[in-house]
Structures are given as structure tokens and as C-alpha cells.
Design a protein around this motif. Structure first.
Motif, short mmCIF file in Angstrom:
data_model
loop_
_atom_site.label_atom_id
_atom_site.label_comp_id
_atom_site.label_asym_id
_atom_site.label_seq_id
_atom_site.Cartn_x
_atom_site.Cartn_y
_atom_site.Cartn_z
N GLU A 44 0.76 -1.21 0.00
CA GLU A 44 -0.11 0.11 0.09
C GLU A 44 0.77 1.39 0.03
N TRP A 45 2.14 1.24 0.79
CA TRP A 45 2.80 2.49 1.00
C TRP A 45 3.38 2.70 -0.29
N ALA A 46 4.07 1.47 -0.96
CA ALA A 46 4.61 1.65 -2.39
C ALA A 46 4.04 2.07 -3.14
N SER A 47 2.39 1.70 -3.28
CA SER A 47 1.76 2.03 -4.26
C SER A 47 1.34 3.49 -4.26
N GLU A 48 1.19 4.01 -3.25
CA GLU A 48 0.85 5.51 -2.78
C GLU A 48 1.98 6.42 -3.31
N ASP A 49 3.29 6.14 -3.45
CA ASP A 49 4.27 6.78 -3.91
C ASP A 49 5.34 6.08 -4.42
N ALA A 50 5.66 6.22 -5.87
CA ALA A 50 6.37 5.41 -6.62
C ALA A 50 7.73 5.93 -6.32
N GLU A 51 8.33 6.93 -5.73
CA GLU A 51 9.59 7.30 -5.33
C GLU A 51 10.03 7.36 -4.04
N ARG A 52 9.11 6.69 -3.12
CA ARG A 52 9.38 6.59 -1.71
C ARG A 52 10.33 5.57 -1.53
N ARG A 53 11.19 5.64 -0.63
CA ARG A 53 12.32 4.84 -0.17
C ARG A 53 12.10 4.24 1.35
N PHE A 54 12.38 3.19 1.56
CA PHE A 54 11.76 2.53 2.83
C PHE A 54 13.35 2.22 3.43
N CYS A 55 13.36 2.83 4.56
CA CYS A 55 14.84 2.85 5.23
C CYS A 55 14.71 1.90 6.67
N ASP A 56 13.78 1.16 7.06
CA ASP A 56 13.84 0.11 8.21
C ASP A 56 13.27 -0.97 7.57
N LEU A 57 13.74 -1.87 7.02
CA LEU A 57 13.21 -3.22 6.43
C LEU A 57 13.89 -4.42 7.05
N TRP A 58 14.86 -3.97 7.80
CA TRP A 58 15.68 -5.10 8.44
C TRP A 58 14.94 -5.86 9.43
N ASN A 59 14.16 -5.29 10.32
CA ASN A 59 13.50 -5.82 11.33
C ASN A 59 12.51 -7.04 10.82
N LEU A 60 11.86 -6.58 9.64
CA LEU A 60 10.83 -7.52 8.85
C LEU A 60 11.64 -8.68 8.63
N VAL A 61 12.78 -8.49 7.91
CA VAL A 61 13.53 -9.67 7.58
C VAL A 61 13.94 -10.75 8.78
N CYS A 62 14.24 -10.05 9.90
CA CYS A 62 14.50 -10.78 10.93
C CYS A 62 13.43 -11.28 11.72
N ASP A 63 12.38 -11.07 11.49
CA ASP A 63 11.21 -11.23 12.25
C ASP A 63 10.99 -12.64 12.65
N PRO A 64 10.42 -13.14 13.64
CA PRO A 64 10.37 -14.50 13.77
C PRO A 64 9.24 -15.15 12.92
N MET A 146 14.53 -16.53 1.15
CA MET A 146 12.85 -16.29 1.26
C MET A 146 12.41 -15.24 2.08
N ALA A 147 13.10 -15.15 3.20
CA ALA A 147 12.62 -13.93 4.14
C ALA A 147 12.88 -12.68 3.45
N LEU A 148 13.97 -12.54 2.68
CA LEU A 148 14.30 -11.33 2.08
C LEU A 148 13.21 -11.06 1.10
N LYS A 149 12.66 -12.12 0.45
CA LYS A 149 12.08 -12.15 -0.89
C LYS A 149 10.53 -11.79 -0.38
N LEU A 150 10.25 -12.46 1.09
CA LEU A 150 8.75 -11.98 1.70
C LEU A 150 8.54 -10.47 1.87
N VAL A 151 9.77 -9.76 1.93
CA VAL A 151 9.78 -8.36 2.56
C VAL A 151 9.81 -7.40 1.28
N LEU A 152 10.73 -7.92 0.22
CA LEU A 152 10.72 -7.02 -0.97
C LEU A 152 9.83 -7.26 -2.06
N GLU A 153 9.11 -8.51 -2.34
CA GLU A 153 8.45 -8.59 -3.42
C GLU A 153 7.18 -7.72 -3.37
#
Length: 519
Positions: A44-64, A146-153
Motif C-alpha cells: 500500500e505504501w509503495a503504491s501510494e508513492d512510486a518514489e518513496r524509499r523504505f529505510c527500516d526493513l531489516w527488522n521485518l527480515v529478522c522477524d520470527p 525467502m525471508a528477504l523475498k517476503l519483504v521485498l516482493e
């Protein structure tokens, strides 16, 4: 998203939104709900603004929860039975302890100690005597990929080109076939076709190109370092030597198709800009053609590319030169033997389908048939499965190996004009199994073989009947347009709507059987 501790996902505009990253490992059902929730928010956030960069995704990759879902998807795949250079398979991990492994991975990721191991090289033959090199990561690395893909895709899906169909959720090869059929048929009448295949796309993609495209949307340096680490992990050759990887993303890696799509999105953007310019107002494409200008549309499935052109041959050849220049700008090049300009009346092959326009009465229609190469490929597989080397098997074992191949192939081509081909293939498979039975039982008469293995002229054993591809129903595939429903955009696209709805072939069991059969 469940109870527990929470941290925040930062978007580079300064706003932050709560996301659960508690340390406890949830069960699979709870984990899937949590992962789906943050995937929808990212999309949703990426669709709202095509130029937005996401600066804190690491916690999602490491999330249990992310790691639990990642292990579930990796372990369900047949590839989990194939080991990387460490020799570990799914069975070894289950003996070691799945949660124990996930805790160790999470600890290494959080501390920055995680380092991917080199992939194990495996070569498989291709048509024409060439070899395709696969890179098999270790099971631990596959879980992290796969964890990285779940966050980036879900983040990158919002900005991908609508006519790109390979390795994307909710999309399939039939969608690409349906779009080409739509543009080459009826009043649209795009008669000239530029066929192209990017040579060694996965092996030659520039790492700087991949990281540059990932960095357009991702500002988290830890995620970028992890992507770089997988790209630079190296390859353990079949001869035993370790080789550095300076270009490419290994085929066989879970994140490789996504990274390839991200890198090739630079090519897609050029053609998307062309299409928007040609469609800047209603009737503009018709106006351009009336002035002698061509219009064109790119359809891409991974590294297979088709550009349909409405104009003349010279304009189509100009588009081929333009495509070649744009591909070379990415550090790649087109295969000369698979690149040409053809007319729809001559026919061309794409994704195993042969497109050709044929007369029917006073009109002409575009048909899709099974290509000769695809038919020869399935005949080769049937012949290999029913050869002399397999006569040591029981008939029921042979049918268990043969039926998924026939059913998966027929399921893929069921949307082509393939009824006669299915009948031919069914007859071919029947005679191959009959010859196999005669070799297996040289002392039995034909009458004895029929009495033992046949029921109503159908070959069967232990309740398993030889699958007849002619039983597959041939039907027309519904063109679903530029917007296709995914699990993340249900708020804007109703998957039950007539245009976006999923087909019954989105059933996970059917797709798993089909993928295994095609593999």
C-alpha cells in the motif's frame, strides 16, 4: 498483528508505522497472518508513492514470523531434498530442530554475523547440446533468501511493468500468451512481431545494476548488504574449485528471479514510458498510425521478450535495433539465433505456443497451437520414462512417474488449440507403455498382458490408470488486463470480480503438481 513487542518500519518521509517484531516464534497460522499484514502495508505504501524509499526493513527480515513462513515455503518445495555445499537437507534440519535453526539464523542476522555460503553448481542439459548452470544454495541460505523475498516482493510489485509476467505472484505464462493474442487479433491488428531472448540473462546481470535498482526503493543499508552478500557469495564448481561471482544472480536461488525482474525493470520502464506517450490521450495511437508512425507494445516473461508492432517491416526492424540498444545498455545482449522479425501470418513461437494467423471463411483469426518443440520435448520425456532401463519397475511405479508429467503438460497447454495434439500424445503414451510391458514380460502373450493390465482398454495397476491427455478439457483463457489481483492488493482489486478473479487453476496443489511436472 498479534501480541508482543513491537518496533517500527520507517519510511524515508519520516513517518513510522508499528510492526510486530517480537522474539517469540509463533505457529505457522499466526505467522502467515502477521507476514500478510505487513506485506499489504508495504504494498500500500509503495503504491501510494512510486518514489518513496523504505529505510527500516531489516527488522521485518529478522522477524520470527517471517522466518517461520520462510521455512514453511522452503521445506514444502521439492528442492529442500537437495543439499547445498554443506550437505544439509530438510531431513537433517528436522533432526537438528527447526526452531533451533531459526533462532540461530535470527541471532546471526541481528548481530550481523550471517554470511551466505557459496552455491553448489549443478549443470543440466538444454536443447542444442548446451548446458544450463544452476546454483544451489544451502538450506540455511534459502530460508534467509525467502525471508528477504517476503519483504521485498510486495514492495517492488507495485511498480513493475504490467506486461511483465515471469516469476510474479498471481501471474502466469498464459497471461502473457493472452496479451499477445489480444494485440495481434481483431481490430488491434499488431501484425509484426519482434522475437528476442536475452542471452545468459541470469549469469550476466551486472551487480551494480541490480543493487542500483534495489536501492531506488530500499534505503536500509543492512538489507542492501544482505543482497550484495548473496550476489557475491561465489560458486563451488562441479570440479571442486571455488569461483568468485562478479556478475549475475545464480539460477536456482530463491531470490534470483525477483532480483532479475528488479534489474530488468529498467528496460520495462523505457517501454512503459513509450506506451504512455503513445496513449497520452484517447485516439492518439490511431492518430500516430494515420501519420505513418508505428505503435508497439513489449510483453516480457523473464528473459523472453516479444515486441508487437503495428506498422510495416522497416518500422519493426527499427524496433528490433532499439530493443538491442536498450538491452545492451544494461550490460546484456540478445541471442542472435533467437532474435528476428516475423509477420503474424508466418507464425512465431513464444513460451511453447505457436502463434499464427489463419483464414477462416472470409476472415482471418490468430490461433495458438502447441509448438513442435514442446511436443517433441514431452515425447522425449515419455520415451525416457518408458525405456528399457525402467523395466525393473512395477507398472504402478511407472504410472506414478508418468501421469504427473502428462497431466502437467496438458494442464499448461489446455488453453491452446490442442485437442488433436492431446489425442496424439495420449495414443503415443499408450503405445509406449504397451511396448514397455512387452519388454518387461517377454514370455507373456498379448492376451495374457491384456488380461493382467488392461481394463476397458485402459492400462491400470493397483488402482492407478494411465492418464490420457485427451481427457483434458480445452478452453479459452480469459485475458485479465493490466491489473491482476494478488494477496496484497485486495483492497483495490476484488479477486472475485469478473476481470481480476482467480481461476480454479490457482489451487496450490494443482500449481505444485504442474510446476513439478514441468521441471
Amino acid at each position: 498483528m498479534g501480541k508482543g513487542g513491537s518496533e517500527c518500519v520507517a519510511r524515508c518521509d519520516g513517518r513510522r508505522s508499528p510492526v510486530n517484531t517480537g522474539a517469540s516464534f509463533p505457529d505457522l497460522k499466526e505467522a502467515e497472518g502477521r507476514v500478510l499484514h505487513f506485506q499489504r502495508k508495504l504494498h500500500e505504501w509503495a503504491s501510494e508513492d512510486a518514489e518513496r524509499r523504505f529505510c527500516d526493513l531489516w527488522n521485518l527480515v529478522c522477524d520470527p514470523a517471517t522466518l517461520v513462513v520462510a521455512w514453511s515455503r522452503v521445506s514444502r518445495n521439492r528442492g529442500s531434498r537437495t543439499a547445498g555445499i554443506d550437505g544439509a537437507t530438510r531431513r537433517h534440519v528436522e533432526q537438528y530442530g527447526v526452531e533451533r535453526l531459526l533462532r540461530e539464523l535470527r541471532g546471526e542476522l541481528k548481530s550481523g554475523a550471517f554470511r551466505p555460503l557459496p552455491v553448489r553448481e549443478r549443470t543440466i542439459p538444454k536443447r542444442g547440446g548446451k548446458l544450463r548452470r544452476l546454483g544451489i544454495p544451502t538450506l540455511r541460505d534459502r530460508v534467509v533468501q525467502m525471508a528477504l523475498k517476503l519483504v521485498l516482493e510486495p514492495l517492488f510489485e507495485s511498480g513493475f511493468y504490467p506486461s511483465s509476467y515471469g516469476y510474479r505472484p498471481g501471474r502466469r505464462a498464459q497471461d502473457a500468451v493472452a496479451e499477445i493474442h489480444r494485440f495481434t487479433s481483431g481490430s488491434l491488428g499488431y501484425e509484426w512481431v519482434v522475437e528476442a531472448d536475452v542471452e545468459a540473462c541470469f549469469d550476466r546481470l551486472s551487480h551494480s545494476q541490480i543493487l542500483g535498482e534495489v536501492g531506488r526503493r530500499v534505503g536500509d543499508r543492512r538489507v542492501l548488504r544482505l543482497v550484495r552478500a548473496f550476489l557475491k557469495a561465489g560458486v563451488m564448481r562441479e570440479t571442486g574449485g571455488l569461483e568468485r561471482t562478479v556478475t549475475g544472480t545464480p539460477q536456482g536461488g530463491i531470490a534470483s528471479p525477483l532480483l532479475a525482474n528488479i534489474a530488468l525493470s529498467a528496460l520495462d520502464r523505457r517501454y512503459e514510458a513509450d506506451w504512455h506517450e503513445m496513449s497520452s490521450y484517447r485516439g492518439r495511437r490511431h492518430y500516430l498510425r494515420s501519420r505513418g508512425h508505428a505503435t508497439w507494445r513489449l510483453v516480457r516473461f523473464a528473459d523472453d521478450v516479444v515486441v508487437v508492432v503495428k506498422g510495416n517491416r522497416e518500422q519493426a526492424e527499427a524496433q528490433l535495433r532499439e530493443l538491442s540498444e536498450r538491452v545492451e545498455a544494461l550490460g546484456l545482449r540478445l541471442k542472435p539465433d533467437k532474435t528476428r522479425v516475423t509477420h503474424i501470418d508466418e507464425g512465431f513461437v513464444f513460451l511453447g505456443m505457436r502463434f499464427v494467423r489463419l483464414p477462416k471463411g472470409a476472415k482471418r483469426y490468430v490461433y495458438t497451437f502447441v509448438s513442435n518443440e514442446a511436443l517433441a520435448s514431452i515425447k522425449h520425456k515419455v520415451k525416457a520414462l518408458t525405456g528399457r532401463s525402467t523395466t525393473n519397475l512395477e507398472l504402478s511405479e511407472l504410472l506414478r512417474a508418468l501421469n504427473p508429467v502428462l497431466r502437467g503438460w496438458a494442464g499448461y497447454f489446455r488453453y491452446a488449440a490442442a485437442k488433436r495434439t492431446f489425442c496424439y500424445l495420449g495414443n503415443y503414451a499408450w503405445w509406449r507403455v504397451v511396448r514397455w510391458l512387452r519388454r518387461k514380460h517377454p514370455r507373456l502373450s498379448w492376451k495374457q498382458i491384456r488380461r493382467r493390465y488392461f481394463g476397458k482398454d485402459r492400462i491400470r495397476a493397483d488402482g492407478i490408470t494411465l492418464y490420457n491427455p485427451a481427457a483434458m478439457r480445452v478452453e479459452r483463457y480469459r485475458y485479465r488486463g493490466a491489473k491482476i489481483a494478488t494477496p496484497w492488493n485486495e483492497a483495490t482489486l476484488d479477486p472475485k470480480g469478473a476481470r481480476y478473479r482467480s481461476t480454479r487453476h490457482d489451487d496450490p496443489a494443482f500449481l505444485a503438481d504442474l510446476q513439478e511436472a514441468l521441471t
